[in-house]
Design a protein around this motif. Structure first.
Motif: not given
Length: 260
Positions: A233-247
């Motif tokens: 959230e602090r890095c601009g991602f609103r979807d935790i699953s999307y964040f994990s995939n991009v990471f």
């Protein structure tokens, strides 16, 4: 194209710096050098001979002679050279040379010249810690030269509008950013900005934004104190699953492995 990653670990160590204001009979005798010579000509003219090959240089030219080469030079009597010369070793000493021609035109930018002038002050005053300061400045100079060469070998010149966009992304990566809103900052059509951004950075706008966000997310996770969802959230991602995939796509491992 220059592979910038090859030069990430180099540390230049300057042992001789000369604000060289030549007399009419100035010369360098023929000798094989065991160091790197990086010289910036700001006035006058000179002839350099590298392994017997003649190179005439003048104001605005940069000379680079790697270790292991025969070097000889003399100035023009009617137009004595004024230059700034850095003689340095590179660590690690693995035989890597900087990817510059012996003589390069139009590499002395205002930014590089300001670094050189600051280096001159640091080197001449020799205050405590000056060698560290000088090493940092020489590293900055080489970095800028590599960046200029990288863009030129990509047949693209750095664009101040793209630098402004990159700076804005870095400052506001945690916010909701899109191409249209950012394009307005530099008064460009989003479609044109998209093409220009890709040409200058080799990233799409979205790829660069995600790269900045994920690099910051990694730093936060390594530092500890935040959960994966909080970092996302602090890095601009609103979807935790999307964040994990991009990471994972960028770093090669999931963010959960860094959680402390």
């Amino acid at each position: 194209m220059i592979n910038m990653e090859l030069y990430e670990q180099i540390v230049p160590s300057c042992f001789l710096f000369v604000d060289r204001r030549c007399f009419p009979d100035w010369e360098i005798i023929k000798q094989k050098i065991d160091f790197h010579d990086l010289t910036f000509v700001v006035e006058g003219k000179a002839n350099y001979y590298v392994n017997g090959e003649k190179h005439t240089v003048e104001a605005g030219d940069m000379i680079y002679i790697p270790e292991g080469n025969l070097r000889q030079a003399h100035t023009f009597k009617e137009s004595p050279m004024h230059s700034y010369a850095f003689n340095f070793y590179m660590h690690p000493d693995n035989g890597l040379h900087l990817p510059f021609e012996t003589v390069t035109k139009k590499h002395i930018t205002v930014e590089i010249l300001s670094y050189i002038r600051e280096f001159t002050q640091v080197w001449m005053s020799k205050q405590p810690g000056y060698q560290m300061h000088a090493r940092g400045l020489l590293t900055l100079i080489i970095h800028r030269l590599l960046t200029i060469s990288f863009h030129q070998t990509s047949s693209v010149h750095a664009d101040n509008r793209i630098n402004k966009v990159k700076g804005y992304i870095i400052d506001h990566y945690s916010e909701d950013l899109d191409l249209s809103s950012v394009a307005g900052i530099v008064n460009l059509h989003p479609v044109y900005l998209s093409k220009l951004f890709k040409a200058n950075t080799n990233y799409s706008f979205k790829e660069f934004l995600n790269l900045i966000r994920i690099n910051n997310a990694e730093m936060m996770l390594r530092a500890g104190g935040f959960s994966v969802s909080e970092v996302a959230e602090r890095c601009g991602f609103r979807d935790i699953s999307y964040f994990s995939n991009v990471f994972k796509a960028i770093k090669g491992f999931p963010p959960s492995t860094l959680r402390k």
